[in-house]
Design an enzyme around this catalytic site. Structure first.
Site, PDB file in Angstrom:
ATOM      1  N   TYR A  35       0.847  -1.313  -0.105  1.00 22.31           N
ATOM      2  CA  TYR A  35       0.035  -0.030  -0.166  1.00 22.31           C
ATOM      3  C   TYR A  35       0.989   1.120   0.065  1.00 22.31           C
ATOM      4  O   TYR A  35       0.570   2.261  -0.841  1.00 22.31           O
ATOM      5  CB  TYR A  35      -0.789  -0.090   1.347  1.00 22.31           C
ATOM      6  CG  TYR A  35      -1.953   0.975   1.351  1.00 22.31           C
ATOM      7  CD1 TYR A  35      -3.008   1.147   0.608  1.00 22.31           C
ATOM      8  CD2 TYR A  35      -1.875   2.032   2.358  1.00 22.31           C
ATOM      9  CE1 TYR A  35      -3.911   2.131   0.841  1.00 22.31           C
ATOM     10  CE2 TYR A  35      -2.531   3.194   2.377  1.00 22.31           C
ATOM     11  CZ  TYR A  35      -3.569   3.150   1.731  1.00 22.31           C
ATOM     12  OH  TYR A  35      -4.621   4.131   1.823  1.00 22.31           O
ATOM     13  N   LYS A  83       0.979   4.049  -2.933  1.00 21.77           N
ATOM     14  CA  LYS A  83       0.518   5.372  -2.695  1.00 21.77           C
ATOM     15  C   LYS A  83       2.000   6.535  -3.021  1.00 21.77           C
ATOM     16  O   LYS A  83       1.521   7.617  -3.330  1.00 21.77           O
ATOM     17  CB  LYS A  83       0.201   5.536  -0.990  1.00 21.77           C
ATOM     18  CG  LYS A  83      -0.999   4.721  -0.738  1.00 21.77           C
ATOM     19  CD  LYS A  83      -2.242   5.261  -1.948  1.00 21.77           C
ATOM     20  CE  LYS A  83      -3.654   4.663  -1.369  1.00 21.77           C
ATOM     21  NZ  LYS A  83      -4.640   5.195  -2.239  1.00 21.77           N
TER      22      LYS A  83
HETATM   23  N1  LIG Z   1      -9.757   6.323   4.990  1.00 21.49           N
HETATM   24  C1  LIG Z   1      -8.375   7.037   5.123  1.00 21.49           C
HETATM   25  O1  LIG Z   1      -8.250   7.510   6.275  1.00 21.49           O
HETATM   26  C2  LIG Z   1      -7.377   6.843   4.078  1.00 21.49           C
HETATM   27  C3  LIG Z   1      -6.349   7.407   4.379  1.00 21.49           C
HETATM   28  C4  LIG Z   1      -5.531   7.661   3.195  1.00 21.49           C
HETATM   29  C5  LIG Z   1      -5.755   7.070   2.169  1.00 21.49           C
HETATM   30  N2  LIG Z   1      -6.975   6.769   1.766  1.00 21.49           N
HETATM   31  C6  LIG Z   1      -7.259   6.394   0.434  1.00 21.49           C
HETATM   32  O2  LIG Z   1      -8.599   7.020   0.105  1.00 21.49           O
HETATM   33  C7  LIG Z   1      -9.318   6.214  -0.961  1.00 21.49           C
HETATM   34  C8  LIG Z   1     -10.623   5.852  -0.022  1.00 21.49           C
HETATM   35  O3  LIG Z   1     -10.414   5.389   0.960  1.00 21.49           O
HETATM   36  P1  LIG Z   1     -11.717   4.769   1.841  1.00 21.49           P
HETATM   37  O4  LIG Z   1     -11.258   4.658   3.128  1.00 21.49           O
HETATM   38  O5  LIG Z   1     -13.015   5.482   1.340  1.00 21.49           O
HETATM   39  O6  LIG Z   1     -11.979   3.247   1.091  1.00 21.49           O
HETATM   40  P2  LIG Z   1     -13.276   2.233   1.067  1.00 21.49           P
HETATM   41  O7  LIG Z   1     -12.412   0.805   1.406  1.00 21.49           O
HETATM   42  O8  LIG Z   1     -14.180   2.590   2.222  1.00 21.49           O
HETATM   43  O9  LIG Z   1     -13.609   2.044  -0.275  1.00 21.49           O
HETATM   44  C9  LIG Z   1     -12.882   1.792  -1.520  1.00 21.49           C
HETATM   45  C10 LIG Z   1     -13.670   1.416  -2.445  1.00 21.49           C
HETATM   46  O10 LIG Z   1     -12.907   0.911  -3.963  1.00 21.49           O
HETATM   47  C11 LIG Z   1     -13.681  -0.010  -4.166  1.00 21.49           C
HETATM   48  N3  LIG Z   1     -12.611  -0.609  -4.966  1.00 21.49           N
HETATM   49  C12 LIG Z   1     -11.713  -1.596  -4.749  1.00 21.49           C
HETATM   50  N4  LIG Z   1     -11.140  -2.137  -5.808  1.00 21.49           N
HETATM   51  C13 LIG Z   1     -11.812  -1.591  -6.964  1.00 21.49           C
HETATM   52  C14 LIG Z   1     -11.468  -1.836  -8.181  1.00 21.49           C
HETATM   53  N5  LIG Z   1     -10.289  -2.589  -8.711  1.00 21.49           N
HETATM   54  N6  LIG Z   1     -12.002  -0.921  -9.230  1.00 21.49           N
HETATM   55  C15 LIG Z   1     -13.069  -0.373  -8.844  1.00 21.49           C
HETATM   56  N7  LIG Z   1     -13.338  -0.109  -7.414  1.00 21.49           N
HETATM   57  C16 LIG Z   1     -12.621  -0.748  -6.491  1.00 21.49           C
HETATM   58  C17 LIG Z   1     -14.108  -0.795  -2.906  1.00 21.49           C
HETATM   59  O11 LIG Z   1     -15.327  -1.913  -3.423  1.00 21.49           O
HETATM   60  C18 LIG Z   1     -14.694   0.147  -2.125  1.00 21.49           C
HETATM   61  O12 LIG Z   1     -16.110   0.511  -2.307  1.00 21.49           O
HETATM   62  C19 LIG Z   1      -8.510   4.756  -1.172  1.00 21.49           C
HETATM   63  O13 LIG Z   1      -7.599   5.148  -2.152  1.00 21.49           O
HETATM   64  C20 LIG Z   1      -7.581   4.743   0.141  1.00 21.49           C
HETATM   65  O14 LIG Z   1      -6.151   4.228  -0.061  1.00 21.49           O
HETATM   66  C21 LIG Z   1      -7.880   6.425   2.794  1.00 21.49           C
END
Ligand SMILES: NC(=O)c1ccc[n+]([C@@H]2O[C@H](COP(=O)([O-])OP(=O)(O)OC[C@H]3O[C@@H](n4cnc5c(N)ncnc54)[C@H](O)[C@@H]3O)[C@@H](O)[C@H]2O)c1
Length: 311
Positions: free
Chosen positions: A157, A161
């Site tokens: 991951y 990123k």
């Molecule tokens: N939540 C946090 O605090 C946080 C922190 C840093 C970065 N992020 C990043 O933010 C983004 C969103 O995070 P989140 O927490 O809302 O994630 P989440 O896991 O709640 O949602 C991610 C969504 O992406 C979809 N997905 C996965 N693989 C896929 C594919 N191959 N094609 C299409 N859709 C796909 C999943 O079904 C899911 O609905 C991600 O890139 C995550 O890495 C999140």
């Protein structure tokens, strides 16, 4: 919003990947609430449909797209063209995570995390780019993470990123020539992904109260707007606070001669803290290093020294 005019996205079309839950869903809902027509992409079709229902229930316009961003990004982009005839905004939000010691983790799982989070984003960006150029006010917001600095037991991951950060900063330079603005965000938000990461109920409570996913959507929506001129930057964003994020260096340490023994003798100096110098771009890093050892180059090198290095 008292006294402020609402950022209007009338006539604009956006793709949000991974918009079936978490931040992606909130991005789709907020962009649509300002008049954008939205392609709600998620590999989980049921959840994507729920997001579309949330958008249309509030009077907005959205369509479901359940293509996998890794293997079917051309089809995903085509959904936008077929449904709405254009594409102005891409929020590259989909990503997955998995924890484990690097040398013990299943190799297929390691690459699945990397490829979903990075290759998928690359593929969507590649197919979207011609349409974003055609838009004239194309906007791409790529979702990275502070994990890019390195996170033990999260190597895949973190690597993905970091790759997004480097790709976005590079693409921003190319996009500038063709009217496409590329931005990177490092968000923190209370979503299903974070629920997996923090089991401590005290931390969970603080995150739930201060870091709603919709707060990140407000920032993304601002970056996505056609009148926003800020781009080519990365931002930490969580709740109501954001910070521009740049690479910096501590004071340079110079040895009398380039030998391993000299570096061994100067290691403690190298490890000292000191004043930070921000390096907003690779060209600044190159320029600073050249001028440090060859001060006469200060006047010779253009401000954008990357042109000289051929980068
Ligand atoms: N939540 C946090 O605090 C946080 C922190 C840093 C970065 N992020 C990043 O933010 C983004 C969103 O995070 P989140 O927490 O809302 O994630 P989440 O896991 O709640 O949602 C991610 C969504 O992406 C979809 N997905 C996965 N693989 C896929 C594919 N191959 N094609 C299409 N859709 C796909 C999943 O079904 C899911 O609905 C991600 O890139 C995550 O890495 C999140």
């Amino acid at each position: 919003m008292a006294g402020e005019s609402v950022l209007d996205f009338e006539g604009r079309v956006a793709i949000v990947t991974g918009a079936g839950q978490g931040m992606g869903r909130e991005h789709a809902v907020m962009l649509a609430s300002r008049g954008a027509r939205v392609v709600v992409n998620d590999i989980n079709e049921g959840r994507a449909k729920e997001t579309v229902e949330a958008v249309t229930g509030a009077g907005g316009t959205a369509v479901v797209d359940s293509h996998d961003i890794v293997t079917a990004s051309a089809e995903l982009v085509q959904t936008a063209i077929d449904a709405f005839g254009r594409l102005d905004i891409v929020v590259n939000n989909a990503g997955i995570n998995a924890y484990g010691r690097f040398w013990e983790m299943d190799a297929d799982l390691w690459w699945r995390v990397f490829n979903t989070s990075f290759q998928g984003l690359v593929q969507v960006a590649r197919h979207a780019m011609p349409h974003l150029i055609e838009s004239g006010t194309g906007r791409m917001i790529n979702v990275s993470s502070n994990a890019l600095m390195g996170l033990p037991n999260d190597t895949s991951y973190a690597a993905a990123k970091a790759a997004i950060w480097g790709l976005g900063n590079s693409l921003a330079g190319e996009g500038r020539e063709v009217g496409v603005q590329v931005s990177t965000i490092l968000p923190v938000a209370w979503t299903p992904m974070l629920e997996d990461a923090f089991a401590d109920p005290v931390i969970q409570q603080v995150l739930r109260e201060n870091f709603p996913a919709s707060a990140v959507s407000a920032f993304v929506t601002w970056l996505a707007h056609q009148d926003t001129t800020v781009h080519g930057q990365a931002f930490e964003i969580g709740g109501v606070a954001a910070a521009r994020t740049v690479f910096s260096v501590l004071p340079r340490v110079q040895v009398a001669e380039a030998t391993p023994e000299e570096w061994a003798a100067n290691a403690s100096t190298l490890m000292q803290d000191g004043e930070l110098t921000p390096l907003p771009a690779a060209s600044d890093s190159f320029r600073a290093q050249v001028v440090n050892l060859a001060p006469e180059m200060d006047a010779y090198l253009p401000a954008d020294a990357a042109n000289v290095s051929g980068n």
